[in-house]
Motif scaffolding. Sequence first.
Motif, short mmCIF file in Angstrom:
data_model
loop_
_atom_site.label_atom_id
_atom_site.label_comp_id
_atom_site.label_asym_id
_atom_site.label_seq_id
_atom_site.Cartn_x
_atom_site.Cartn_y
_atom_site.Cartn_z
N LEU A 28 38.92 25.40 33.29
CA LEU A 28 39.93 24.94 32.34
C LEU A 28 40.59 23.66 32.86
O LEU A 28 40.61 23.41 34.06
N PRO A 29 41.15 22.86 31.97
CA PRO A 29 41.70 21.57 32.40
C PRO A 29 42.98 21.74 33.23
O PRO A 29 43.71 22.73 33.09
N GLU A 30 43.24 20.78 34.08
CA GLU A 30 44.45 20.79 34.89
C GLU A 30 45.68 20.83 33.98
O GLU A 30 45.72 20.22 32.92
N GLY A 31 46.69 21.58 34.44
CA GLY A 31 47.93 21.69 33.69
C GLY A 31 47.86 22.60 32.48
O GLY A 31 48.81 22.65 31.69
N ALA A 32 46.76 23.35 32.33
CA ALA A 32 46.60 24.21 31.15
C ALA A 32 47.64 25.33 31.14
O ALA A 32 48.12 25.78 32.18
N ALA A 33 47.98 25.77 29.93
CA ALA A 33 48.80 26.97 29.73
C ALA A 33 47.85 28.13 29.49
O ALA A 33 47.01 28.08 28.58
N VAL A 34 47.98 29.18 30.32
CA VAL A 34 46.97 30.23 30.34
C VAL A 34 47.63 31.61 30.34
O VAL A 34 48.61 31.84 31.07
N LEU A 35 47.07 32.52 29.55
CA LEU A 35 47.40 33.94 29.63
C LEU A 35 46.19 34.66 30.19
O LEU A 35 45.10 34.59 29.61
N ILE A 36 46.35 35.34 31.33
CA ILE A 36 45.25 36.00 32.03
C ILE A 36 45.37 37.50 31.83
O ILE A 36 46.43 38.09 32.07
N GLN A 37 44.27 38.12 31.42
CA GLN A 37 44.29 39.57 31.25
C GLN A 37 44.54 40.26 32.58
O GLN A 37 44.04 39.82 33.62
N LYS A 38 45.31 41.34 32.55
CA LYS A 38 45.54 42.10 33.78
C LYS A 38 44.30 42.94 34.09
O LYS A 38 43.52 43.25 33.18
N PRO A 39 44.08 43.32 35.37
CA PRO A 39 44.85 42.92 36.54
C PRO A 39 44.52 41.48 36.95
O PRO A 39 43.60 40.88 36.40
N LEU A 40 45.27 40.97 37.91
CA LEU A 40 45.05 39.61 38.39
C LEU A 40 43.87 39.63 39.37
O LEU A 40 44.04 39.68 40.58
N GLY A 41 42.65 39.61 38.83
CA GLY A 41 41.46 39.66 39.67
C GLY A 41 41.03 41.08 39.98
O GLY A 41 41.71 42.05 39.67
N ARG A 42 39.88 41.18 40.63
CA ARG A 42 39.29 42.49 40.88
C ARG A 42 39.92 43.21 42.06
O ARG A 42 39.78 44.43 42.20
N ASP A 43 40.58 42.48 42.95
CA ASP A 43 41.24 43.09 44.10
C ASP A 43 42.27 42.10 44.64
O ASP A 43 42.49 41.02 44.06
N PHE A 44 42.92 42.47 45.75
CA PHE A 44 44.02 41.64 46.26
C PHE A 44 43.53 40.28 46.73
O PHE A 44 44.20 39.26 46.51
N ASP A 45 42.37 40.24 47.38
CA ASP A 45 41.83 38.95 47.82
C ASP A 45 41.52 38.04 46.63
O ASP A 45 41.78 36.83 46.66
N ASP A 46 40.98 38.63 45.57
CA ASP A 46 40.68 37.86 44.37
C ASP A 46 41.97 37.40 43.70
O ASP A 46 42.04 36.28 43.18
N ALA A 47 42.99 38.25 43.73
CA ALA A 47 44.29 37.85 43.18
C ALA A 47 44.84 36.63 43.92
O ALA A 47 45.39 35.71 43.30
N ARG A 48 44.68 36.61 45.22
CA ARG A 48 45.15 35.46 46.00
C ARG A 48 44.36 34.20 45.62
O ARG A 48 44.93 33.11 45.48
N ARG A 49 43.04 34.34 45.44
CA ARG A 49 42.22 33.19 45.05
C ARG A 49 42.67 32.64 43.69
O ARG A 49 42.76 31.42 43.49
N ILE A 50 42.96 33.54 42.75
CA ILE A 50 43.38 33.10 41.42
C ILE A 50 44.76 32.45 41.50
O ILE A 50 45.00 31.40 40.87
N ARG A 51 45.66 33.06 42.25
CA ARG A 51 46.99 32.46 42.41
C ARG A 51 46.89 31.05 42.98
O ARG A 51 47.52 30.11 42.49
N ASP A 52 46.07 30.91 44.02
CA ASP A 52 45.93 29.59 44.66
C ASP A 52 45.29 28.58 43.72
O ASP A 52 45.66 27.40 43.70
N LEU A 53 44.30 29.04 42.92
CA LEU A 53 43.67 28.16 41.94
C LEU A 53 44.70 27.69 40.91
O LEU A 53 44.74 26.50 40.55
N CYS A 54 45.53 28.60 40.43
CA CYS A 54 46.55 28.24 39.44
C CYS A 54 47.54 27.24 40.03
O CYS A 54 47.97 26.30 39.34
N ARG A 55 47.89 27.42 41.29
CA ARG A 55 48.77 26.46 41.96
C ARG A 55 48.11 25.08 42.05
O ARG A 55 48.71 24.06 41.71
N ASP A 56 46.85 25.07 42.52
CA ASP A 56 46.15 23.81 42.76
C ASP A 56 45.96 23.02 41.47
O ASP A 56 46.01 21.78 41.48
N ARG A 57 45.71 23.73 40.37
CA ARG A 57 45.41 23.05 39.10
C ARG A 57 46.65 22.88 38.22
O ARG A 57 46.55 22.38 37.11
#
Length: 359
Positions: A100-129
């Motif tokens: 998705l493009p940088e600065g996008a507004a996004v609604l992500i279905q729960k849960p936030l990723g398949r596990d805690f490590d994946d949740a951290r990856r998604i959080r960091d991706l959202c921060r970076d973009r």
Amino acid sequence: MTAFPPKDLRQTWPRPSAPRPIVIVGAGGIVADAHLPAYARAGFPVAAIHDLSRDRAQGLADRFGIARVVDTLAECAAMEGAIFDVALPPDAAHDVLRQLPEGAAVLIQKPLGRDFDDARRIRDLCRDRGFVAAVNLQLRFSPMMLALADAIERGLLGEIVDLEVRLACATPWQLWPFMEKLGSVEVPMHSIHYIDWIRSLLGTPRAVQSLSLPHPLHPTLADARTTTILDFGRPLRCALSLNHTYRFGPRFEDAAIMVEGLHGAARVGLGLLLDYPQGKPETLSLVTEGEDWHDVPLEGRWFPDAFVGVTSNLQRVVAGEDARLETSVEDAFETMAVVEACRRATAGGGVPVPLGDAV
């Protein structure tokens, strides 16, 4: 004298004044049963829908009057000014979000990723973009929970000292075949609703005790029942007893939450979970000192009205009409931390009974 309960308990989230068009990625059951009915009810424009199964996406487009079915994520990402509703199983979220493009507004279905490590990856991706990203943890936006939160904020219950969630119902796990691939099911896919809602009222617990168990009638699922204690310190007791495999008729089935304070109490009836997805009526009853129990008339239901609320909050944050994104990725990451604590508690086992010490 003020009437009890107050007639003006909050039950809805303010709508955006100029809602942006929504692009939906995913055409599964939750989109059909909740997302699209919610958007239709709220008058939110849905610009397009995409799914790996074009036939499935086309079916929902025909049913809900969506003008465009798109074949690729690149086409979705090219739609400027859209809100992206990423309604996919947890293991697919990260791969889609990174396209998705940088600065996008996004609604992500729960849960936030398949596990805690994946949740951290998604959080960091959202921060970076630079995403404005919410997670669809919508129970706190349901009419019954908005009203209960308002009652608590007004002091009708006093200091909360006891909170218990109890289920004895039959959950139709077969509606979500992707869950058979998950290493844990009940907590990240269901308990997470209550954990997130409890956090919205009480904050993040300091510790967790939890045990999730499989059931012989659901041999393809890692687990289907859970008992959890959330430790907030004294004097608050917080417990979840969740049995999704009860099958002995409606007489003793149950889906309810009890909240007790020093001056009053509340009972929430989770009617949606009884005969899901059609459900039975949801209820909220309140009592405070000097009064009898009273039922609060509810103006809507968990499905689909809570989905209107979570999307309204995201839309309003993007428009500058709300200051806080209630279920932001950052906030949802704390909910995922509690989910991870439950997983570790189940994996670690309890304290052995010290029979040997008595010999």
